[in-house]
Write a protein that holds these residues in place. Structure first.
Motif, short mmCIF file in Angstrom:
data_model
loop_
_atom_site.label_atom_id
_atom_site.label_comp_id
_atom_site.label_asym_id
_atom_site.label_seq_id
_atom_site.Cartn_x
_atom_site.Cartn_y
_atom_site.Cartn_z
N MET A 102 -30.31 16.04 17.02
CA MET A 102 -30.82 17.27 17.84
C MET A 102 -32.40 16.94 18.22
O MET A 102 -33.11 18.06 18.35
CB MET A 102 -30.40 18.70 17.15
CG MET A 102 -29.07 18.93 17.41
SD MET A 102 -28.63 20.61 17.11
CE MET A 102 -28.23 20.37 15.28
N ILE A 103 -32.55 15.91 17.62
CA ILE A 103 -34.15 15.64 17.96
C ILE A 103 -34.30 14.64 18.85
O ILE A 103 -33.78 13.63 19.18
CB ILE A 103 -35.12 15.21 16.56
CG1 ILE A 103 -36.34 15.25 16.54
CG2 ILE A 103 -34.25 13.67 16.28
CD1 ILE A 103 -36.95 15.20 15.08
N ASN A 104 -35.54 14.77 19.77
CA ASN A 104 -35.66 14.10 21.09
C ASN A 104 -36.60 13.04 20.59
O ASN A 104 -37.90 13.35 20.58
CB ASN A 104 -36.16 14.85 22.03
CG ASN A 104 -36.46 14.31 23.22
OD1 ASN A 104 -36.48 12.97 23.24
ND2 ASN A 104 -36.62 15.04 24.24
N LEU A 105 -36.27 11.79 20.24
CA LEU A 105 -37.10 10.68 19.83
C LEU A 105 -38.21 10.14 20.87
O LEU A 105 -39.26 9.97 20.58
CB LEU A 105 -36.08 9.37 19.59
CG LEU A 105 -35.24 9.68 18.35
CD1 LEU A 105 -34.44 8.35 17.97
CD2 LEU A 105 -36.01 10.03 17.00
N ASN A 106 -37.92 10.26 22.12
CA ASN A 106 -38.80 10.10 23.31
C ASN A 106 -40.13 11.54 23.16
O ASN A 106 -41.06 11.00 23.07
CB ASN A 106 -38.34 10.11 24.65
CG ASN A 106 -37.52 9.26 24.90
OD1 ASN A 106 -37.53 7.99 24.45
ND2 ASN A 106 -36.29 9.47 25.49
N ARG A 107 -39.61 12.17 22.77
CA ARG A 107 -40.66 13.35 22.53
C ARG A 107 -41.37 13.15 21.38
O ARG A 107 -42.44 13.34 21.19
CB ARG A 107 -40.08 14.70 22.49
CG ARG A 107 -41.11 15.82 21.92
CD ARG A 107 -40.37 17.28 21.89
NE ARG A 107 -40.84 18.12 20.89
CZ ARG A 107 -40.59 19.45 20.81
NH1 ARG A 107 -39.58 19.71 21.59
NH2 ARG A 107 -41.32 20.17 20.25
N HIS A 134 -34.89 20.10 18.95
CA HIS A 134 -35.51 19.80 20.54
C HIS A 134 -34.37 20.08 21.40
O HIS A 134 -34.49 19.36 22.40
CB HIS A 134 -36.02 18.42 20.51
CG HIS A 134 -37.12 18.06 19.25
ND1 HIS A 134 -37.52 16.89 19.27
CD2 HIS A 134 -37.89 18.84 18.63
CE1 HIS A 134 -38.43 16.87 18.32
NE2 HIS A 134 -38.75 18.06 18.09
N LEU A 135 -33.45 21.02 21.26
CA LEU A 135 -32.59 21.71 22.21
C LEU A 135 -32.54 23.00 22.37
O LEU A 135 -32.76 23.82 21.53
CB LEU A 135 -31.08 21.37 21.57
CG LEU A 135 -30.77 19.92 21.25
CD1 LEU A 135 -29.30 19.60 20.67
CD2 LEU A 135 -30.78 18.87 22.52
N LYS A 176 -26.11 16.85 27.25
CA LYS A 176 -27.03 17.09 26.20
C LYS A 176 -28.47 16.70 26.93
O LYS A 176 -29.58 17.38 26.49
CB LYS A 176 -26.95 15.94 25.20
CG LYS A 176 -28.01 15.94 23.86
CD LYS A 176 -27.64 14.88 22.69
CE LYS A 176 -28.85 15.08 21.85
NZ LYS A 176 -28.31 14.17 20.91
N GLU A 177 -28.51 15.88 27.80
CA GLU A 177 -29.98 15.69 28.66
C GLU A 177 -30.52 16.95 28.90
O GLU A 177 -31.71 16.98 28.81
CB GLU A 177 -29.89 14.51 29.32
CG GLU A 177 -31.14 14.22 29.87
CD GLU A 177 -31.80 13.49 29.08
OE1 GLU A 177 -33.43 13.61 29.32
OE2 GLU A 177 -31.49 12.58 28.09
N LEU A 212 -32.33 19.23 26.41
CA LEU A 212 -33.77 18.54 25.61
C LEU A 212 -34.76 19.31 26.03
O LEU A 212 -35.01 19.50 26.92
CB LEU A 212 -33.60 17.07 25.94
CG LEU A 212 -32.68 16.19 25.08
CD1 LEU A 212 -32.93 14.76 25.54
CD2 LEU A 212 -32.56 16.19 23.65
N HIS A 224 -38.38 18.80 26.15
CA HIS A 224 -39.48 17.52 26.12
C HIS A 224 -40.73 17.86 25.75
O HIS A 224 -41.46 17.01 25.40
CB HIS A 224 -39.37 17.08 27.86
CG HIS A 224 -38.07 16.80 28.09
ND1 HIS A 224 -37.66 15.46 27.69
CD2 HIS A 224 -37.25 17.18 28.92
CE1 HIS A 224 -36.11 15.30 28.20
NE2 HIS A 224 -35.93 16.43 29.00
#
Length: 201
Positions: A1-6, A65-66, A189-190, A193, A195
């Motif tokens: 549930m973590i946005n790695l890009n962020r 990050h959701l 899921k996208e 997210l 951001h």
């Protein structure tokens, strides 16, 4: 549930994560790293992600990050699971502070601060106010405050451990629920997210 890009973007651009960035730079062997390189390092070095997450919890920022699912637009067969997912996210956000090690928590700092205050107060009463005839009573009060602080610290430590375990179980359940909702094509899921962190903006 973590946005790695962020995560990569925040490590690179936000000063709060400078210590994490320094670790990334040390691993990369260069001072300038782009987000793609940070992502590679995050995948190979999970301790970097743990440091990022630890920093967030210390500063009361969420590692989830959701965003909640908008249940109004869902099919009936998806709605109940989506509501459960939203409830789980709310519980996870409430329990997230317990993922911090108790030894590094603000609770322990507060306990020690109070004890130092009590200790200096004891010295003040005995020495500066010349209450030597009362010193045993004052010292016994201090000793009882130390005993209380120890008991309270142990109680809080158990609470942290219990809630951390609850968090981990609920986290896995929520991930499974998210995957099930994606498989049923109820959500993407996208689309959920987050951001950017509003606290950083």
């Amino acid at each position: 549930m973590i946005n790695l890009n962020r995560v990569a973007r925040e490590i690179k651009t936000i000063g709060l994560y400078d210590l994490v960035l320094q670790d990334v730079q040390r691993i990369a062997g260069k001072n300038r790293v782009d987000e793609a390189k940070i992502l590679q390092i995050l995948e190979k070095n999970p301790e970097i992600l743990q440091d990022y997450m630890q920093t967030n919890v210390e500063y009361n920022l969420s590692n989830i990050h959701l965003k909640d699912i908008n249940v109004q637009n869902l099919k009936d067969e998806c709605r109940q699971e989506a509501q459960t997912f939203n409830e789980n996210l709310e519980k996870l956000r409430a329990l997230e502070k317990y993922t911090l090690d108790f030894e590094q928590s603000a609770t322990l700092v507060i306990i020690f601060s109070i004890e130092f205050f009590v200790l200096f107060s004891v010295q003040y009463f005995i020495v500066l106010l010349n209450l030597k005839e009362w010193q045993w009573w004052i010292y016994s009060l201090f000793a009882s405050s130390v005993a209380f602080a120890y008991w309270y610290g142990k109680k809080q430590s158990r609470l942290y451990a219990k809630n951390k375990q609850r968090y981990e179980v609920l986290y896995l359940q929520t991930l499974q629920l998210l995957e099930a909702l994606e498989e049923k094509e109820c959500i993407k899921k996208e689309d959920l997210l987050i951001h950017e962190c509003e606290e950083h903006v």
